[in-house]
Design an enzyme around this catalytic site. Structure first.
Site: not given
Length: 219
Positions: A80, A102, A120
């Site tokens: 993910d 998730e 990120k």
């Protein structure tokens, strides 16, 4: 290299960790690239467990079967993305609104690999608004409690999760103690889950960079 190109680099690098069988698949732009890459070896994929209707559609469009998590049993790998990751691989997730599913799949899998572009990775979580999935009737109640924790909750209007709930995006947080904050928000009546993946962080972070894929273990 653009951020999207870096996402592709990370997504393709994650394929090295999948052998065969059932795989858990998350949601978002980086995961879309992973699904596209996974389709090239779909003959090795028995089935996928998906965290969202959007990912389910993309998987099936590629001819990859999708099964319910309850039917999957034990499986090794969940892949993910994230909206933010610190160096402990604690994450903010849920920009796409699939945080609850998730988190459930991440808890079920033996190994959780997070894929992202290098932008990120942050020193401290919180610049990206923290998503909180709430039961609709409790939205205002939850918002008031979050204000007491120092956040500024904003209702994500005209958005309903795949579970039929609503999202509060919490701004103005400097998350010094991610595990503690995750527990505090999860304990608020009316919260389904919070998009802090701190108690169960990623096991591996693969970042796409201009120099290729970089793999980080938790510090």
């Amino acid at each position: 290299m653009t951020a999207d190109e870096q996402k592709i680099v990370a997504a393709e690098a994650a394929l090295e960790y999948f052998d065969e069988g059932i795989i858990g698949v998350g949601t978002g732009s980086t995961v879309n690239h992973f699904i596209d890459a996974l389709s090239k070896i779909k003959h090795r994929v028995e089935a996928a467990v998906s965290s969202s209707e959007a990912s389910t559609k993309r998987l099936r469009d590629h001819g990859i079967p999708v099964i319910d998590l309850n039917a999957a049993g034990d499986f090794e790998l969940y892949v993910d993305g994230a909206d933010e990751s610190n160096h402990h691989l604690q994450l903010i997730k849920g920009g796409g609104g699939a945080l609850t599913r998730e988190k459930i799949i991440a808890e079920t899998s033996h190994k959780f690999i997070c894929i992202a572009d290098e932008g990120k990775l942050v020193k401290m979580l919180g610049e990206f608004p923290l998503p909180v999935e709430v039961v609709p009737m409790a939205r205002s109640l939850v918002a008031r409690q979050i204000v007491k924790l120092g956040g500024t909750p904003v209702w994500r209007e005209d958005f309903i999760t795949d579970n039929g709930n609503q999202i509060l995006d919490v701004h103005n947080l400097e998350i010094m103690e991610p595990i503690k904050l995750e527990q505090q928000i999860n304990n608020i009546t009316g919260v389904v889950t919070v998009g802090l993946f701190a108690r169960h962080p990623a096991d591996l972070l693969i970042l796409g960079t201009d120099q290729g894929a970089v793999q980080l273990d938790p510090e």
